[in-house]
Enzyme design. Structure first.
Site, PDB file in Angstrom:
ATOM      1  N   GLU A 106     -26.940  12.278  16.488  1.00 39.75           N
ATOM      2  CA  GLU A 106     -26.462  13.333  17.398  1.00 39.75           C
ATOM      3  C   GLU A 106     -27.489  13.759  18.444  1.00 39.75           C
ATOM      4  O   GLU A 106     -27.418  14.853  18.969  1.00 39.75           O
ATOM      5  CB  GLU A 106     -26.002  14.545  16.570  1.00 39.75           C
ATOM      6  N   GLU A 144      -6.510  -1.435  -8.477  1.00 41.72           N
ATOM      7  CA  GLU A 144      -5.665  -2.292  -9.317  1.00 41.72           C
ATOM      8  C   GLU A 144      -5.354  -1.609 -10.649  1.00 41.72           C
ATOM      9  O   GLU A 144      -4.242  -1.698 -11.171  1.00 41.72           O
ATOM     10  CB  GLU A 144      -6.383  -3.622  -9.602  1.00 41.72           C
ATOM     11  N   CYS A 201     -12.552  -7.049  -7.956  1.00 40.56           N
ATOM     12  CA  CYS A 201     -13.949  -7.196  -8.383  1.00 40.56           C
ATOM     13  C   CYS A 201     -14.034  -8.056  -9.640  1.00 40.56           C
ATOM     14  O   CYS A 201     -13.079  -8.181 -10.396  1.00 40.56           O
ATOM     15  CB  CYS A 201     -14.596  -5.836  -8.599  1.00 40.56           C
ATOM     16  N   ASP A 239     -32.357  22.923  19.868  1.00 38.49           N
ATOM     17  CA  ASP A 239     -30.981  23.335  19.538  1.00 38.49           C
ATOM     18  C   ASP A 239     -30.886  24.038  18.187  1.00 38.49           C
ATOM     19  O   ASP A 239     -29.903  24.703  17.914  1.00 38.49           O
ATOM     20  CB  ASP A 239     -30.051  22.103  19.480  1.00 38.49           C
TER      21      ASP A 239
HETATM   22  C1  AOF Z   1     -11.824  -3.523  -6.597  1.00 40.11           C
HETATM   23  N1  AOF Z   1     -10.929  -2.517  -6.452  1.00 40.11           N
HETATM   24  O1  AOF Z   1     -10.395  -0.432  -5.864  1.00 40.11           O
HETATM   25  C2  AOF Z   1     -12.582  -1.139  -5.446  1.00 40.11           C
HETATM   26  C3  AOF Z   1     -13.494  -2.228  -5.532  1.00 40.11           C
HETATM   27  O2  AOF Z   1     -19.182   0.678  -9.535  1.00 40.11           O
HETATM   28  P1  AOF Z   1     -17.771   0.184  -9.503  1.00 40.11           P
HETATM   29  O3  AOF Z   1     -17.308  -0.422 -10.785  1.00 40.11           O
HETATM   30  O4  AOF Z   1     -16.795   1.216  -8.984  1.00 40.11           O
HETATM   31  O5  AOF Z   1     -17.753  -1.044  -8.458  1.00 40.11           O
HETATM   32  C4  AOF Z   1     -17.985  -0.817  -7.092  1.00 40.11           C
HETATM   33  C5  AOF Z   1     -17.777  -2.095  -6.302  1.00 40.11           C
HETATM   34  O6  AOF Z   1     -16.477  -2.626  -6.573  1.00 40.11           O
HETATM   35  C6  AOF Z   1     -17.847  -1.873  -4.800  1.00 40.11           C
HETATM   36  O7  AOF Z   1     -19.131  -2.060  -4.295  1.00 40.11           O
HETATM   37  C7  AOF Z   1     -16.904  -2.952  -4.285  1.00 40.11           C
HETATM   38  O8  AOF Z   1     -17.575  -4.191  -4.230  1.00 40.11           O
HETATM   39  C8  AOF Z   1     -15.837  -3.015  -5.375  1.00 40.11           C
HETATM   40  N2  AOF Z   1     -14.756  -2.075  -5.069  1.00 40.11           N
HETATM   41  N3  AOF Z   1     -13.073  -3.387  -6.086  1.00 40.11           N
HETATM   42  O9  AOF Z   1     -11.511  -4.535  -7.201  1.00 40.11           O
HETATM   43  C9  AOF Z   1     -11.243  -1.338  -5.927  1.00 40.11           C
HETATM   44  N4  AOF Z   1     -12.948   0.056  -4.926  1.00 40.11           N
HETATM   45 ZN    ZN Z   2     -12.241  -3.648  -9.439  1.00 46.08          ZN
END
Ligand code: AOF
Ligand code: ZN
Length: 343
Positions: free
Chosen positions: A280, A46, A73, A198
């Site tokens: 594997e 975003e 988030c 292996d």
């Molecule tokens: C979003 N947009 O593009 C993503 C989200 O440590 P941070 O701040 O990067 O937060 C990671 C968490 O945020 C991850 O576990 C997931 O719940 C969310 N990811 N959220 O709004 C995003 N990549």
């Molecule tokens: Zn976010």
């Protein structure tokens, strides 16, 4: 949303253990900006999308719809909450594929947006969004990594000759594909007999990308130190009954004598935030995952032009659904899913 998912996928290999996320802003029927989560620890989709709005179009943001492939988030992680950003920019409508099961978000992002008067639409292309981030969703919804079983077998369903000597079953092209598969996962595991017979490196040297963390079972620490797995070039977890210590990249992890090795492996992967595992071999370890029903995907390579005769029988899947079959020279590659594995 289709475009959001395409954008999200551009983050593949660089964002784990975070999900791949794409976002775009639409004014009337025109996309005015796009963005995706590009790198673990860096800006969310975003944020990148809003930052990509051309200055001369910025006044349209407050009349636009934000499409995003995951619930925005609502927590301070490595970055501030995306919900605050959306509210600050007065975006009136947010269209979301699916909710974020991460415990710090888990519906609270949607709630916060709604409370701020944002019109929120959810469930758009959610099946495709779950599929794209199946590792992330499995990790948070099932509290275990996404588990992929992989083996190569001869046409008569053997994975090695009876004296356990290594037989190269798959061809060079398939081997390259296997290295690509490895680069897509956080961890990779073999049993002790496979490590010994292996002497695999379990690296991605035939494909660009990161090496997964290696896991090997060596109960009584009997495997010879000269094996590739112990070369300390890649973080390696050695599950054993004797020693608990770190030696460079080699991390000895002491498990109780009678403990279920699969349960131990899963708890270590959870602690370390490793969201996926590819197993594997050998046949015994693979079969243990199958018998526990503890797997999501199986990738079986069959060399149609090779018969081993007297040899070690390949694992036998249970509850599998064939979802894809393709041919690479003499190798037939079948991809199965666990019928009980829905998210
Ligand atoms: C979003 N947009 O593009 C993503 C989200 O440590 P941070 O701040 O990067 O937060 C990671 C968490 O945020 C991850 O576990 C997931 O719940 C969310 N990811 N959220 O709004 C995003 N990549
Ligand atoms: Zn976010």
């Amino acid at each position: 949303m289709q475009r959001c998912l395409e954008l999200a996928a551009l983050g593949a290999g660089n964002v784990a253990p975070n999900p791949m996320v794409g976002a775009l802003l639409v004014h009337n029927d025109t996309i005015i900006a796009e963005g995706f989560h590009e790198q673990f620890g860096r800006a969310h989709a975003e944020v990148n999308c809003i930052n990509n709005v051309p200055a001369e179009l910025y006044q349209l943001v407050k009349e636009s719809r934000l499409y995003v492939s995951l619930e925005p988030c609502n927590h301070f992680g490595k970055t501030p909450p995306c919900t605050d950003l959306i509210i600050k920019h007065k975006i009136p409508t947010v269209v979301i594929a699916c909710t974020d099961p991460f415990e710090k978000v888990n519906g609270s992002g949607i709630k916060k947006l709604k409370e701020a008067g944002v019109n929120v639409i959810t469930g758009i292309m959610d099946t495709a969004a779950l599929e794209l981030n199946r590792r992330f969703f499995t990790f948070h919804k099932k509290q275990r990594p996404y588990i992929i079983l992989k083996w190569a077998q001869s046409n008569d369903l053997k994975i090695a000759s009876s004296d356990h000597t290594r037989v190269m079953i798959s061809n060079e092209l398939t081997n390259r594909l296997v290295h690509k598969w490895r680069a897509e996962e956080a961890a990779i595991m073999v049993g002790s007999r496979t490590a010994l017979q292996d002497d695999p490196s379990l690296t991605t040297r035939l494909w660009p990308g990161n090496d997964p963390v290696r896991i090997v079972i060596d109960k009584n620490l009997e495997l010879p130190a000269h094996l590739h797995l112990f070369d300390k070039t890649v973080p390696t977890i050695i599950l054993n009954n004797l020693r608990q210590e770190e030696d460079g990249n080699n991390n000895y992890y002491k498990t109780g004598n009678n403990e279920n090795i699969i349960a131990v492996t899963i708890s270590i992967l959870r602690l370390r935030n490793l969201v996926s595992l590819i197993v594997e071999g050998g046949a015994t370890l693979l079969q243990s995952f199958i018998d526990l029903g503890c797997w999501d995907e199986a990738r079986v390579i069959t060399n149609k032009n090779m018969n081993i005769g007297n040899g070690i029988a390949a694992p036998v899947l249970k509850n599998e659904v064939l979802i894809k079959k393709e041919q690479l020279l003499d190798d037939e590659i079948s991809i199965y899913r666990n019928a009980a594995g829905s998210l």
